[in-house]
Design a protein around this motif. Sequence first.
Motif, short mmCIF file in Angstrom:
data_model
loop_
_atom_site.label_atom_id
_atom_site.label_comp_id
_atom_site.label_asym_id
_atom_site.label_seq_id
_atom_site.Cartn_x
_atom_site.Cartn_y
_atom_site.Cartn_z
N VAL A 122 71.03 64.77 29.60
CA VAL A 122 71.30 65.67 28.46
C VAL A 122 70.73 65.07 27.17
CG1 VAL A 122 73.07 66.85 27.13
CG2 VAL A 122 73.35 66.58 29.61
N TRP A 184 77.62 67.56 26.14
CA TRP A 184 76.77 68.18 25.11
C TRP A 184 77.06 67.58 23.73
CZ3 TRP A 184 75.15 69.65 29.44
CH2 TRP A 184 74.09 70.52 29.60
N LEU A 189 74.57 67.58 20.27
CA LEU A 189 74.32 69.02 20.20
C LEU A 189 75.50 69.73 19.54
CD1 LEU A 189 72.90 69.25 23.81
CD2 LEU A 189 71.57 69.44 21.69
N VAL A 192 78.40 74.36 20.63
CA VAL A 192 78.50 74.28 22.09
C VAL A 192 79.47 75.34 22.61
CG1 VAL A 192 79.07 72.80 24.04
CG2 VAL A 192 77.95 71.83 22.01
#
Length: 270
Positions: A122, A184, A189, A192
């Motif tokens: 990821v 995530w 990131l 989400v």
Amino acid sequence: MTEQRFDSWATGDAYELYMGRWSRLVADEFVAWLGCGSGLRWLDVGCGTGALTATVAARCRPRMVMGLERSTGFVVSAREAAPARASFVVADARSLPLGDAVFDAVVSGLVLNFLPSPDAAVAEAARVVRPGGLVAAYVWDYAEGMAFLRRFWDAAIVVDPAAAALDEGRRFPVCRPDPLHALWTKAGLVDVVVVPIDVSTVFADFADLWEPFLAGQGPAPGYVAALAPSGRDRLRDTLRATVPTRPDGSIPLTARAWAIRGRRPALAVT
């Protein structure tokens, strides 16, 4: 028996019979959920036989789409049915041979739980996507929602209690909403979201359900291949007794995947 021994994926034909026909249904729902526009640059990490790659090509009119897969056999199968604007590369998801911020969207289907370091994969996806770009994936809900595998392992444990150690619902805790969300956010990131995707998996008859387990590829088929013939027969009969069967012999089940998406933070405006 070791868990890793049964996680081999090597040939496209066996995968299509066992899982590919269902993974294509999920891929279609997943890409529709992403809602991306046309003209984007896509990377499909762990593309397998190319089901998700083909769906992106068909639905999204991409500028380009690259499928990346560590199994040479799968890449051969993907190239044989390659859609326009698609290319395929043999490589490892944990160390992508790509530059930073190259793609608009990086996606992955049914792969993360088979990687020794899903967090590294990821993080690599977040590295190669542009600021503001999308990183998204889906995995089967092995613990509860993937009905034909759930029934398989429940039957296997009745016949052989030691099979509990190989149960994918136990082995792959990452395939749940909270662990996925944590992966995530750990990769930096934002925005989400995790949602379920449910598809119908109707088997024509019990042979249509059972015979893919005899191909020896993947955790459950690998377990079946390692059994003595008598143990295999007991497992088959136990499974047959537990699945719902319609008057015409068909077996109606459902399969759930968990889908997740997030974005690499956009660059700050100065």
